[in-house]
Design an enzyme around this catalytic site. Structure first.
Site, PDB file in Angstrom:
ATOM      1  N   GLU A   1       0.424  33.032  37.943  1.00  9.51           N
ATOM      2  CA  GLU A   1       0.551  34.156  36.997  1.00  9.51           C
ATOM      3  C   GLU A   1      -0.204  33.958  35.638  1.00  9.51           C
ATOM      4  O   GLU A   1      -0.786  34.800  35.132  1.00  9.51           O
ATOM      5  CB  GLU A   1       1.959  34.716  36.945  1.00  9.51           C
ATOM      6  CG  GLU A   1       2.003  36.256  36.742  1.00  9.51           C
ATOM      7  CD  GLU A   1       3.444  36.794  36.755  1.00  9.51           C
ATOM      8  OE1 GLU A   1       4.404  36.396  35.887  1.00  9.51           O
ATOM      9  OE2 GLU A   1       3.695  37.730  37.348  1.00  9.51           O
TER      10      GLU A   1
ATOM     11  N   HIS B   1       5.698  16.157  58.457  1.00  7.50           N
ATOM     12  CA  HIS B   1       6.036  16.804  59.791  1.00  7.50           C
ATOM     13  C   HIS B   1       5.362  18.015  59.922  1.00  7.50           C
ATOM     14  O   HIS B   1       5.984  18.583  61.239  1.00  7.50           O
ATOM     15  CB  HIS B   1       7.396  16.380  60.145  1.00  7.50           C
ATOM     16  CG  HIS B   1       8.015  14.957  59.974  1.00  7.50           C
ATOM     17  ND1 HIS B   1       7.996  14.007  61.025  1.00  7.50           N
ATOM     18  CD2 HIS B   1       8.432  14.305  58.796  1.00  7.50           C
ATOM     19  CE1 HIS B   1       8.030  13.037  60.366  1.00  7.50           C
ATOM     20  NE2 HIS B   1       8.614  13.050  59.047  1.00  7.50           N
TER      21      HIS B   1
ATOM     22  N   LYS C   1       2.371  47.618  41.867  1.00  9.47           N
ATOM     23  CA  LYS C   1       3.206  48.660  41.437  1.00  9.47           C
ATOM     24  C   LYS C   1       3.101  49.901  41.559  1.00  9.47           C
ATOM     25  O   LYS C   1       3.668  50.949  41.864  1.00  9.47           O
ATOM     26  CB  LYS C   1       3.897  48.284  40.039  1.00  9.47           C
ATOM     27  CG  LYS C   1       4.603  46.565  40.107  1.00  9.47           C
ATOM     28  CD  LYS C   1       5.282  46.445  38.785  1.00  9.47           C
ATOM     29  CE  LYS C   1       5.526  45.029  38.422  1.00  9.47           C
ATOM     30  NZ  LYS C   1       5.729  44.973  36.978  1.00  9.47           N
TER      31      LYS C   1
END
Ligand SMILES: O=P(O)(O)OC[C@H]1O[C@H](O)[C@H](O)[C@@H](O)[C@@H]1O
Length: 522
Positions: free
Chosen positions: A320, A349, A453
């Site tokens: 950000e 793994h 948004k």
């Protein structure tokens, strides 16, 4: 130069902090640091100005003051210093009173649980610290989180609080006080308290900016307490203000040690001698490894379960801050460094296969913690403990990657403690600041998050229109396309909304052979 000689040449250690940094496995040439000396000196100067109170976030015309949180005397005005200190005192005082029962749940019992409601910078730091330092069953209070607007996720957390709501303290954290996910969490928790016959206002605490919607609600409803969030502290650097300190103090963590750790690394990373400044060295390694344009991703691999959430925390702090379209001169640069990771050796793994053999588009940040556990360890083989294996896997993976020209840095810490968590937070905050100066961007705004948004707001508005249209159609089945036309909405969004409504039983869907001929009715 042999790798041992290169290791010795570029090994940074600060014994007082217990911090070491190995940059020898980033293959920069010997003249690289000298060639960037001018640029890093400029970064030091920028940081110096920032710490003195310059408007280092020009777009928002704000100071950037997270370094003052752990050294209030350095704040540019006496008023600010006092406000930081008095807030810290009131956090400590509030936590002590909750622990002693001087502030208690409405039924008269002590509060036992904390529900933090926040998202982004108002959750990631608290979650990281909660997991890094918590001792479930021993902590003074158990802390859980609503960090999304997912109804089932909310139910999951409420399930863990079942039987404890009467003694749960809810902290609603939002700098802006207007974040939709957090508002939803606040309302959902309030409904859960009500359903349990409890007055939620006697359980709620707010951490928010002055004058915000959240603050107004907290005042109007007379919540238990309010703590400030200042406009000169960004969400992603807010762990060491009330956002992170309040939940941590309630949990019973040593918040002063965390602040002291951050203050101690700040002193070290204020050095303008590059070779003695681990934040500068790291920023320069990011620059070299990514070519200063984010050409490689940062894989964060702590060999310590307690640091599992560090990569998520860093993801916001780094991406950000650095992920920006424009530089400070307004030129399109599309900067950033992608961050991901989990923990070793677990990841060995999973995806380490690709790191060694696949696309070489990353550099690794290993985090090594010297102390295995408190107390003695079992020998899993003669003379060998589980911790020896953990170190073996770290060193082995590091070598296996180096063999294939995959770059890495290693940060070594003595242990995972409140102090070293403060050191890590402070270290990375400054690396991000230095790196932003090196590439000439504003690390302290986030203009890009608004688009999503805004678009979400459009979806909510369209959903309401569709509700009305379905209602007025009085049960008449219609395709998504027809409904979109009738409300003047985007057909794809209309289709997606109707499918969601149908899955939740809010509209009746009649499927057709061609999915887009399916019809929906109220
Ligand atoms: O603390 P709040 O105002 O609720 O903000 C929570 C988060 O949401 C925003 O979208 C920002 O991008 C983040 O930087 C911030 O941390």
């Amino acid at each position: 130069m042999s790798s041992w000689n290169r290791f010795k040449k570029y090994y940074y250690q600060n014994a007082a902090l217990g911090l070491s940094l190995d940059i020898s496995r980033i293959p920069f040439p010997d003249d690289f640091l000298a060639s960037k000396e001018g640029a890093i000196q400029k970064a030091f100067a920028d940081m110096g100005a920032l710490e003195k109170g310059a408007i280092s976030n020009p777009d928002e015309q704000r100071m950037v003051g997270h370094y003052w949180l752990r050294a209030p005397q350095l704040a540019p005005t006496k008023d600010l210093s006092n406000e930081i200190s008095s807030t810290l005192n009131s956090i400590k005082d509030f936590a002590a009173k909750v622990h002693s029962g001087a502030i208690k749940a409405p039924g008269g019992a002590k509060f036992t649980h904390v529900l933090v409601i926040g998202i982004g910078g108002s959750a990631l730091g608290p979650q990281f610290v909660n997991h890094a330092l918590g001792q479930p069953g021993i902590d003074k209070m158990a802390v859980t989180f609503f960090d999304n607007t997912d109804p089932d996720g909310i139910d999951y957390v409420l399930g863990t609080l079942s039987g404890h709501l009467a003694t749960t303290l809810a902290i609603v954290i939002s700098k802006s006080g207007g974040t939709a996910e957090t508002r939803n969490g606040q309302l959902e928790a309030a409904a859960a308290f009500k359903a349990a016959g409890l007055d939620y206002t006697k359980h709620y605490v707010a951490v928010t900016g002055a004058g915000s919607k959240l603050e107004q609600t907290a005042i109007k409803e007379n919540w238990i307490a309010r703590f400030p969030m200042w406009d000169w502290v960004g969400g992603r650097t807010s762990e060491l203000c009330a956002v992170g300190l309040l939940p941590a103090a309630l949990q019973g963590l040593d918040i002063q040690a965390m602040l002291d750790g951050a203050a101690a690394i700040d002193v070290v990373t204020r050095s303008t001698k590059t070779s003695e400044n681990p934040a500068a060295l790291l920023a320069l390694m990011w620059y070299y490894a990514t070519n200063g344009v984010g050409a490689k991703d940062m894989v964060v691999l702590p060999y310590k379960d307690r640091l599992l959430l560090f990569s998520r925390y860093l993801q916001q702090l780094v991406m950000e801050s650095l992920g920006k379209e424009l530089d400070l001169n307004g030129k399109v640069v599309n900067q950033g460094i992608a961050v991901y990771g989990n923990k070793g050796s677990t990841d060995q793994h999973a995806y380490v296969q690709q790191l060694r053999e696949g696309v070489n588009n990353f550099f690794v940040t290993f985090i090594e913690v010297l102390k295995d556990r408190s107390g003695k360890s079992l020998e899993v083989e003669p003379g060998i403990t589980a911790g020896d294996y953990l170190q073996g896997f770290y060193l082995g993976t590091r070598d296996a990657l180096s063999e294939k020209d995959r770059s890495s840095v290693t940060i070594t810490l003595p242990d995972v403690s409140a102090r070293t968590i403060g050191i890590l937070i402070g270290l990375y905050e400054r690396v991000v600041g230095f790196y932003a100066s090196l590439v000439g961007i504003n690390a302290y705004h986030q203009p890009g998050v608004e688009a999503g948004k805004k678009a979400a707001g459009g979806v909510i508005a369209l959903k309401l229109k569709l509700d009305a249209a379905l209602k007025s159609a009085a049960g008449k089945p219609q395709t998504a396309e027809a409904l979109a036309t009738s409300v003047g909405g985007n057909p794809e969004l209309t289709f997606k909304i109707l499918e969601h409504l149908a899955a939740n039983g809010s509209v009746k869907k009649t499927p057709a052979a061609n999915v887009f001929d399916s019809t929906y009715s109220a």
